[in-house]
Write an enzyme that holds these catalytic residues in place. Structure first.
Site, PDB file in Angstrom:
ATOM      1  N   HIS A 338       1.528  -1.103   0.279  1.00 36.25           N
ATOM      2  CA  HIS A 338      -0.262   0.069  -0.018  1.00 36.25           C
ATOM      3  C   HIS A 338       0.464   1.635   0.015  1.00 36.25           C
ATOM      4  CE1 HIS A 338      -3.753   2.215   1.290  1.00 36.25           C
ATOM      5  NE2 HIS A 338      -2.834   2.762   2.057  1.00 36.25           N
ATOM      6  N   GLU A 339       2.155   1.531   0.836  1.00 40.48           N
ATOM      7  CA  GLU A 339       3.009   2.624   0.968  1.00 40.48           C
ATOM      8  C   GLU A 339       3.748   2.421  -0.289  1.00 40.48           C
ATOM      9  OE1 GLU A 339       1.743   4.770   2.964  1.00 40.48           O
ATOM     10  OE2 GLU A 339       0.491   2.615   4.440  1.00 40.48           O
ATOM     11  N   VAL A 408      14.912 -19.940 -15.021  1.00 44.06           N
ATOM     12  CA  VAL A 408      13.741 -19.867 -15.480  1.00 44.06           C
ATOM     13  C   VAL A 408      12.461 -19.488 -15.445  1.00 44.06           C
ATOM     14  CG1 VAL A 408      11.940 -20.764 -13.265  1.00 44.06           C
ATOM     15  CG2 VAL A 408      14.356 -20.855 -12.841  1.00 44.06           C
ATOM     16  N   ASP A 421      10.797 -12.812 -21.422  1.00 46.00           N
ATOM     17  CA  ASP A 421      10.541 -13.437 -20.233  1.00 46.00           C
ATOM     18  C   ASP A 421       9.575 -11.848 -19.354  1.00 46.00           C
ATOM     19  OD1 ASP A 421      10.038 -14.932 -18.353  1.00 46.00           O
ATOM     20  OD2 ASP A 421      11.229 -15.328 -16.935  1.00 46.00           O
TER      21      ASP A 421
END
Length: 614
Positions: A338-339, A408, A421
């Protein structure tokens, strides 16, 4: 690669009473599961015995009697390549290390056959974290039973709240525009530069500071604090995938021998002091984009956090403070998300804002519903902020050769062997990239980059980086690459700012601007007499250092040493002011390339002819 298949037999044990005390608190309704590991090698997989934690894992178990398969991938982007940690000895000595973190135990995941599912799991000691299944949030953590693999699975609603008062964000004024104007934000006509900026993946390098209250709260145990913060960042990283923003932990500092600033219950005062400390101290020690203070301070009223709005990349204001207000790391991570959202230009949601859940991340009342979705308003506000401000620090991404762990596909980092990616198939929204293979789609030349437009290289000569000022040059696409060429500058020594300076490496260094940067907008360059202190060869006046010794300036070089300014404030009478800090003695020196006389510039502490300097 070795792949671990773990089957969890779901014998639901009898409850030992109506409730149980877990790390998260008192839980009234839970299932007990007992994981059993079964290893299997997939075709083509290569075993890597040096790895303690597998790159890919699957867990098969049941929830409410229904079988589920949880797929997990190690979060390779959790730490930056140059990650470091600092804590302090009892006598105040700074202890900084670069711990090996590539083989860590923090994972993201999804539930098989559930497109809206997600998971954030720590597998360091059993399974700890949360997963979303069929729209409902579940938590899992090991039971502390000797010689047992038992885990508890439960929902947030079954946890007894110690403090039933809802927590709030401390930001008071949102200046939210109407629902109609929010919708129009997505229809803005963008310049090519703005469109390229939006299309470029963003990378936020976050520094976390844990204060002395946190150090004491967790028994002065550095390992426990690290694990907590790693869990929080793993969740934060997962949340911001929705914006195609990659959040990586670049630095962790634990104030283990006392706080470096004064902390106050008034969150705004603490944030102000923390931001100033960040600019004065931390920015000189570690390159990063944003800093979050995790504090044990109980802020006034229901406030659980406070952040500056629309300040990403600013040396003082790209910061927030977050109270460690709940035992559940997921809820603390929501407060931090949120911040951080405020730092990225988002304000609080109004009634007309929706995200498909009871509560959204940017609600003024911090969500306890297990939702980590951003509303339509937050998405548009973030988009508008990025369009208008285009913060540059979050465009700096790690090189594919900087990533030290095995590649990955699906982790939003372009690594060796990958064309692109765009994240997992559930997150990817890039038509140029095949999310399953991390290869370009047929016919595509590129997937992202300043010189990539609709999957094709932009034609040669297209401007990809405009000139920032008169000492910079506009950079042009080559037609052969998706990347904008290296930044090109005007020649060093070219006059700039109406002959008040000379270009140097793409900027126009002028003493007046340097004084403003150090002392504020009213500051001016001090009188010539002040610069005579540079002939003394002391902390407050020298031209350069040799083997740690401060070398006094020759008479003709005094304007190439310590910079002397006057801040022009009525309460200050000293006409000869300098900026000095023992931690970084060279800060506050006249910048290289600065004009020291007509036709002369400062180079290596000497005032030399501009025609021969370069």
């Amino acid at each position: 690669m070795q792949v671990l298949l773990i089957t969890i037999s779901l014998a639901v044990l009898p409850y030992l009473g109506s409730s149980i005390i877990l790390e998260s608190g008192i839980v009234n309704d839970y299932e007990v599961v007992n994981p059993q590991k079964v290893t299997a090698m997939l075709k083509g997989a290569v075993k890597q015995p040096e790895q303690k934690y597998e790159d890919t894992m699957q867990y098969e178990f049941k929830v409410k009697g229904e079988p589920v398969v949880l797929h997990l991938e190690k979060n390779k982007g959790l730490f930056s390549e140059d990650y470091s940690e600092t804590h302090y000895s009892p006598d105040g000595r700074e202890i900084t290390t670069n711990p090996p973190v590539e083989d860590h135990c923090y994972y993201h995941g999804r539930i098989q056959n559930d497109a809206d599912s997600s998971a954030s799991i720590s597998a360091c000691n059993g399974l700890k974290g949360h997963f979303k299944l069929r729209g409902e949030m579940y938590f899992i953590e090991p039971l502390k039973i000797p010689d047992s693999e038992a885990h508890a699975v439960y929902k947030y609603e079954n946890i007894e709240e110690e403090d039933e008062a809802p927590k709030m964000c401390g930001v008071k004024h949102t200046n939210r525009e109407s629902d109609k104007s929010i919708k129009k934000a997505s229809q803005l006509n963008l310049t090519p530069e703005q469109q390229r900026y939006l299309n470029t993946p963003k990378h936020i390098k976050v520094a976390i500071v844990a204060d002395y209250l946190i150090f004491r709260k967790y028994g002065r145990n550095l390992f426990t604090i690290r694990a907590k913060i790693y869990e929080i960042l793993n969740i934060l990283n997962e949340i911001y995938k929705a914006f195609n923003i990659h959040v990586a932990l670049v630095f962790l500092e634990i104030w283990s021998n006392g706080d470096k600033i004064n902390l106050f219950p008034a969150a705004n005062v603490t944030l102000d002091l923390f931001g100033k400390w960040r600019e004065r101290d931390l920015m000189n020690r570690k390159n990063h984009d944003n800093t979050q203070l995790l504090t044990g301070m109980n802020f006034d009223g229901p406030t659980a956090g406070l952040g500056y709005v629309g300040t990403m990349c600013h040396p003082q204001f790209s910061a927030a403070v977050v109270q460690d207000h709940n035992k559940i790391n997921f809820l603390v991570a929501l407060a931090m998300a949120h911040e951080l959202g405020h730092n990225l230009g988002m304000t609080h949601d109004e009634q007309f804002c929706t995200c498909g859940a009871k509560s959204c991340i940017m609600s003024a009342t911090l969500s306890c519903e297990g939702s980590y979705r951003f509303s339509n308003c937050s998405r548009e506000e973030n988009r508008r902020y990025l369009i208008n401000k285009m913060p540059q620090c979050i465009l700096i991404k790690p090189s594919r050769t900087d990533i030290v762990s095995p590649p990955v596909c699906g982790n939003s980092l372009v690594e060796v062997g990958e064309d692109c990616d765009c994240g997992s198939p559930g997150y990817c929204r890039n038509p140029c990239c095949n999310a399953a293979t991390c290869k370009l789609t047929p016919g595509s030349q590129c997937a992202d980059g300043e010189c990539c437009d609709q999957c094709r290289f932009t034609r040669a000569g297209t401007e990809c980086r405009p000139a920032r000022d008169e000492c910079d040059k506009a950079d042009l696409c080559t037609g052969q690459s998706a990347e904008c060429p290296a930044d090109q500058f005007q020649r060093n020594g070219q006059p700039c700012q109406n002959n008040s300076g000379y270009c140097y490496n793409g900027i126009c260094p002028v003493m007046r601007n340097q004084c403003i940067s150090l002392f504020g907008s009213r500051a001016i360059v001090a009188e010539d007499a002040c610069f005579q202190f540079n002939s003394l060869g002391i902390d407050y006046g020298y031209c350069r250092k040799e083997n740690g010794r401060k070398i006094p300036c020759a008479p003709e070089d005094v304007k190439c040493g310590r910079l002397y300014c006057f801040d022009n404030l009525p309460e200050h009478k000293n006409p000869c002011q300098i900026f000095y800090t023992p931690r970084d003695e060279d800060k506050g020196m006249v910048d290289p390339g600065t004009k020291c006389e007509n036709g002369k510039v400062c180079i290596n502490g000497k005032c030399v002819d501009v025609n021969t300097a370069y």
